[in-house]
Motif scaffolding. Sequence first.
Motif, PDB file in Angstrom:
ATOM      1  N   LYS A 122      -6.960   1.543   6.896  1.00  0.00           N
ATOM      2  CA  LYS A 122      -6.866   2.692   5.991  1.00  0.00           C
ATOM      3  C   LYS A 122      -7.252   3.991   6.684  1.00  0.00           C
ATOM      4  O   LYS A 122      -8.001   4.002   7.664  1.00  0.00           O
ATOM      5  CB  LYS A 122      -7.729   2.474   4.749  1.00  0.00           C
TER       6      LYS A 122
ATOM      7  N   THR B 166      -5.399   7.995   1.915  1.00  0.00           N
ATOM      8  CA  THR B 166      -5.922   8.775   0.791  1.00  0.00           C
ATOM      9  C   THR B 166      -6.129  10.201   1.273  1.00  0.00           C
ATOM     10  O   THR B 166      -6.774  10.407   2.314  1.00  0.00           O
ATOM     11  CB  THR B 166      -7.253   8.188   0.282  1.00  0.00           C
TER      12      THR B 166
ATOM     13  N   GLY C 256      -0.871   4.584   7.770  1.00  0.00           N
ATOM     14  CA  GLY C 256      -1.878   3.660   7.258  1.00  0.00           C
ATOM     15  C   GLY C 256      -1.320   2.259   7.191  1.00  0.00           C
ATOM     16  O   GLY C 256      -1.435   1.596   6.162  1.00  0.00           O
TER      17      GLY C 256
ATOM     18  N   ASP D 120      -1.734   2.860   3.592  1.00  0.00           N
ATOM     19  CA  ASP D 120      -3.051   2.979   2.967  1.00  0.00           C
ATOM     20  C   ASP D 120      -3.727   4.280   3.408  1.00  0.00           C
ATOM     21  O   ASP D 120      -4.608   4.281   4.283  1.00  0.00           O
ATOM     22  CB  ASP D 120      -3.897   1.757   3.330  1.00  0.00           C
TER      23      ASP D 120
ATOM     24  N   LYS E  17       0.838  -1.211   0.000  1.00  0.00           N
ATOM     25  CA  LYS E  17       0.000   0.000   0.000  1.00  0.00           C
ATOM     26  C   LYS E  17       0.865   1.250   0.000  1.00  0.00           C
ATOM     27  O   LYS E  17       1.825   1.354   0.753  1.00  0.00           O
ATOM     28  CB  LYS E  17      -0.903   0.036   1.236  1.00  0.00           C
TER      29      LYS E  17
END
Length: 170
Positions: free
Chosen positions: A48, A29, A44, A27, A8
Amino acid sequence: MIYPYKDKSPTIHPTAYIADYATITGDVTIGENTSIWFNTVIRGDVNKTIIGDRVSIQDLSCLHQSPAAPLIIEDEVTVGHQVTLHSCTIRKRALIGMGSIILDGAEIGEGAFIGAGSLVPPGKVIPPNSLAMGRPAKVVREVNAEDRADMDRIINEYVAKGQYYKSLQK
């Protein structure tokens, strides 16, 4: 620094500003016009982390998760300096005051304001448009028009500051 963790890697929108000495791994975003400030750590590597658009994660904050739940921060959230967020959900346009700790399974409602230095214990739900403070945090009143105007000002100022600093990185 931005690091992968196993398979990730962070996904960061091109308009996001990542300050020097911020660390982001795994992970994670990060959305449009979001700013991650100096010496913040976003890991992460257990679950997530999703950070929406026009969010500011201010200096020295620490974001992480447990295997049981991700960390979700919706759009236009302000996370003050030295905040710890762990496997919780922060709804749109909420403000988390400096030095606060929000723990596993807690949910901060849309437009809520968490006073500086507060502790939101595991599983606690703060209703939308509420001002909560203390250790443990308790709702003291509804967010008023003056609070909302100040919260809006902070959102807009941090988007502008992030874009200014981003322009210096080119």
